[in-house]
Write a protein that holds these residues in place. Structure first.
Motif, PDB file in Angstrom:
ATOM      1  N   PRO A 406     111.966  -3.058  41.596  1.00 48.13           N
ATOM      2  CA  PRO A 406     112.977  -2.378  40.791  1.00 48.13           C
ATOM      3  C   PRO A 406     113.987  -1.645  41.668  1.00 48.13           C
ATOM      4  O   PRO A 406     113.681  -1.204  42.779  1.00 48.13           O
ATOM      5  N   ALA A 407     115.191  -1.503  41.144  1.00 49.63           N
ATOM      6  CA  ALA A 407     116.221  -0.726  41.829  1.00 49.63           C
ATOM      7  C   ALA A 407     116.068   0.751  41.478  1.00 49.63           C
ATOM      8  O   ALA A 407     115.456   1.113  40.468  1.00 49.63           O
ATOM      9  N   LEU A 408     116.599   1.633  42.345  1.00 49.51           N
ATOM     10  CA  LEU A 408     116.619   3.070  42.094  1.00 49.51           C
ATOM     11  C   LEU A 408     118.053   3.489  41.799  1.00 49.51           C
ATOM     12  O   LEU A 408     118.991   3.070  42.481  1.00 49.51           O
ATOM     13  N   GLY A 415     121.865  14.369  40.229  1.00 49.10           N
ATOM     14  CA  GLY A 415     121.111  14.069  41.449  1.00 49.10           C
ATOM     15  C   GLY A 415     119.733  13.530  41.148  1.00 49.10           C
ATOM     16  O   GLY A 415     118.959  13.260  42.062  1.00 49.10           O
ATOM     17  N   ARG A 416     119.374  13.349  39.878  1.00 54.97           N
ATOM     18  CA  ARG A 416     118.051  12.846  39.504  1.00 54.97           C
ATOM     19  C   ARG A 416     117.975  11.345  39.745  1.00 54.97           C
ATOM     20  O   ARG A 416     118.928  10.610  39.471  1.00 54.97           O
ATOM     21  N   VAL A 417     116.824  10.893  40.265  1.00 56.49           N
ATOM     22  CA  VAL A 417     116.634   9.474  40.600  1.00 56.49           C
ATOM     23  C   VAL A 417     115.789   8.817  39.525  1.00 56.49           C
ATOM     24  O   VAL A 417     114.729   9.329  39.140  1.00 56.49           O
ATOM     25  N   GLU A 418     116.263   7.672  39.039  1.00 52.46           N
ATOM     26  CA  GLU A 418     115.543   6.893  38.040  1.00 52.46           C
ATOM     27  C   GLU A 418     115.104   5.565  38.666  1.00 52.46           C
ATOM     28  O   GLU A 418     115.825   4.982  39.487  1.00 52.46           O
ATOM     29  N   VAL A 419     113.935   5.098  38.257  1.00 49.59           N
ATOM     30  CA  VAL A 419     113.451   3.785  38.681  1.00 49.59           C
ATOM     31  C   VAL A 419     113.732   2.797  37.560  1.00 49.59           C
ATOM     32  O   VAL A 419     113.212   2.945  36.446  1.00 49.59           O
ATOM     33  N   LYS A 471     107.872   8.067  48.085  1.00 49.18           N
ATOM     34  CA  LYS A 471     108.545   8.429  49.335  1.00 49.18           C
ATOM     35  C   LYS A 471     109.995   7.971  49.321  1.00 49.18           C
ATOM     36  O   LYS A 471     110.889   8.680  49.802  1.00 49.18           O
ATOM     37  N   LEU A 472     110.245   6.790  48.773  1.00 42.10           N
ATOM     38  CA  LEU A 472     111.610   6.277  48.711  1.00 42.10           C
ATOM     39  C   LEU A 472     112.472   7.152  47.807  1.00 42.10           C
ATOM     40  O   LEU A 472     113.634   7.442  48.133  1.00 42.10           O
ATOM     41  N   VAL A 473     111.915   7.581  46.673  1.00 40.98           N
ATOM     42  CA  VAL A 473     112.646   8.477  45.766  1.00 40.98           C
ATOM     43  C   VAL A 473     112.953   9.794  46.456  1.00 40.98           C
ATOM     44  O   VAL A 473     114.054  10.354  46.337  1.00 40.98           O
ATOM     45  N   GLU A 474     111.967  10.311  47.201  1.00 41.20           N
ATOM     46  CA  GLU A 474     112.169  11.580  47.910  1.00 41.20           C
ATOM     47  C   GLU A 474     113.326  11.481  48.909  1.00 41.20           C
ATOM     48  O   GLU A 474     114.171  12.373  49.001  1.00 41.20           O
ATOM     49  N   ILE A 475     113.384  10.389  49.674  1.00 41.48           N
ATOM     50  CA  ILE A 475     114.469  10.212  50.639  1.00 41.48           C
ATOM     51  C   ILE A 475     115.809  10.076  49.922  1.00 41.48           C
ATOM     52  O   ILE A 475     116.818  10.659  50.330  1.00 41.48           O
TER      53      ILE A 475
END
Length: 524
Positions: A406-408, A415-419, A471-475
């Motif tokens: 899936p893309a992020l 600034g919120r990240v969604e998967v 970890k990817l979301v955190e970065i």
């Protein structure tokens, strides 16, 4: 003037002599230390046994009468007890009973084994106080006073109510221990030196027997070095020297074979170097399939990087200009890695560019590509892909996935990240008709997409869980305004998280940002 050389026999004899003498000396010293410790331990045990036995025999009313100064039958019984213990163990020099005065100094109330009152060393006073305080037996190290070297042992004496009221002490003159151990040391040393002398003589005889055939081998080796391979030693011996002679003859026979093998290995090295050059050329060719630069628009900007696990790999990304306002972005991962994946990847990119320009939607493009790949199916090889089409004028994003991660999506406002974990469909090239889904997404100003291959997620997670995006979301969240950008940040974190030092899979990272205002966009 030449360097003076000593014969091998002389060197062996000298080294053997030194080793034997050293071994004998170490053995004698170790045995001496062992005997000394054993003798001292036995002596201490005898002394401690007598003191503890006396303390047990004197517990109760007998010692109480003695402490109170009574000179009656109780005192006589105590004296007889001490004398009896001394007679049983002649090595014990004296036994005595001590009590503590109100001033803290020890007071002697009974002494057996010496006509004069004992001269108590400071160590006896200190240990007596320790026994009274801890109420347990102790032994002293060897100490020295005017009378000689001593070992002392102490044990508390209790009254009929179990209270410690006195200390039973015993002294043993330890000066004789040193003399006894020294005599043993001298005896062992003489025996060891005699054995060393015998060993040296035997070593000399054996050495001469060994070095004679070695001289013959030396002369033969010089002839072989000059090119004469018609040498054959005739050493008829049933020991290791005979085996060495047989090995020497075998060596001569195999020199010619070894020369041919060397030529073969040299040719193999040349072939390997040529293959490596071809692989490096293949890597350059593969790199040419990837975009040399990234597309730019006042509304969007993209960034990407791909790193192969081997010289070549199966990851790829591409950008296709579909119209003035539409651009296609694709990221993919061919199953496996190495040359096979790289060749398959080159064909996939070529086919994708052909179908993308004729398709009306991302889903149609991937379904057509799947049909082409299946028609040329190679057993065990398939590809996962995500294809996006961005309308730069409106921010509308259509995308379809064929089994890819899936893309992020990071929202510019919050600034919120969604998967974007909708159904990713089936990998391409496995079935003839793959029914894929398509999604439509409206991007807002400063929104940004992040797409990766599974090698990136595995590199970030020690557990190698390809579906763990934490970890990817955190970065992605943290590097929102970082000057190096998200792509650089991901690879920097992978380098820090790597413990094995060897990349396990190809890795590709791609970002796409969109903005409504007519100015440059800084993509992180």
């Amino acid at each position: 003037m030449g360097v003076k050389r000593h014969s091998l026999a002389w060197k062996i004899v000298v080294s053997n002599t030194l080793l034997v003498v050293l071994a004998v000396f170490l053995m004698v010293v170790l045995e001496f230390q062992k005997d000394r410790k054993l003798l001292e331990s036995n002596t201490r045990h005898e002394l401690s046994h007598e003191v503890v036995t006396g303390a047990v025999l004197l517990e109760g009313s007998k010692v109480e009468e003695l402490i109170q100064g009574s000179s009656g039958q109780g005192r006589e019984e105590v004296a007889k007890t001490l004398e009896s213990l001394l007679n049983e163990t002649p090595s014990v020099t004296r036994l005595y009973i001590l009590v503590r005065e109100t001033t803290g100094e020890p007071r002697l109330v009974m002494l057996s084994g010496s006509e004069a009152e004992a001269k108590f060393a400071p160590v006896i006073k200190a240990n007596m106080g320790y026994v009274l305080a801890k109420q347990k037996p102790i032994e002293t190290p060897i100490y020295k006073n005017d009378e000689g070297r001593w070992i002392s042992s102490f044990c508390p004496i209790r009254d009929h109510r179990g209270r410690v009221v006195a200390v039973m002490g015993g002294d043993l003159l330890a000066s004789g221990l040193r003399l006894e151990t020294r005599e043993k040391f001298e005896s062992m040393l003489l025996t060891g030196l005699g054995a060393a002398l015998v060993s040296v003589v035997l070593g000399l005889l054996i050495t001469r027997n060994v070095t004679r055939p070695l001289k013959t081998m030396t002369k033969s080796a010089a002839l072989i070095a000059s090119g004469n391979l018609n040498i054959c030693l005739n050493l008829k011996r049933g020991d290791e020297i005979g085996e060495l002679g047989d090995s020497f003859n075998m060596m001569v026979e195999k020199l010619a074979i070894a020369n041919k093998e060397r030529e073969r290995l040299y040719a193999e090295v040349l072939r390997k170097e040529k293959l490596e050059q071809e692989i490096r050329l293949a890597a350059q060719i593969q790199q040419s399939f990837l975009p040399a630069s990234f597309p730019w628009s006042p509304h969007y900007r993209a960034n990407a990087r791909s790193v192969a696990a081997d010289v070549v790999g199966g990851d790829f990304y591409d950008f296709v200009e579909l119209s003035e306002n539409q651009i296609g972005i694709v990221i993919g991962d061919v199953a496996g890695r190495g040359i096979a994946a790289a060749v398959y990847m080159a064909r996939v990119i070529s086919d994708f560019r052909a179908v993308a320009l004729r398709a009306d939607s991302p889903r149609e493009a991937l379904e057509k590509l799947n049909h082409l790949l299946f028609s040329r199916s190679t057993r065990g090889i398939f590809v996962t892909m995500t294809y996006l089409v961005l309308d730069s004028s409106t921010g509308e994003l259509k995308y379809s996935s064929g089994g890819h991660l899936p893309a992020l999506l990071r929202r510019g406002g919050t600034g919120r990240v969604e998967v974007l974990d909708e159904d990713s469909g089936f990998p391409l090239g496995i079935v003839s008709r793959a029914s894929l889904g398509e999604r439509v997404l409206k991007l807002e100003s400063d929104d940004e997409l992040l797409l990766v291959t599974d090698g990136v997620v595995e590199g970030l997670c020690a557990c190698h869980d390809v579906f763990n995006f934490d970890k990817l979301v955190e970065i992605f969240e943290y590097r929102r305004s970082h000057e190096n950008g998200v792509v650089d940040a991901v690879f920097e974190e992978i380098a820090r998280a790597s413990t094995a030092g060897v990349q396990q899979d190809d890795m590709t990272v791609l970002t796409l940002g969109w903005k409504t205002e007519q100015k440059l966009v800084t993509i992180l």
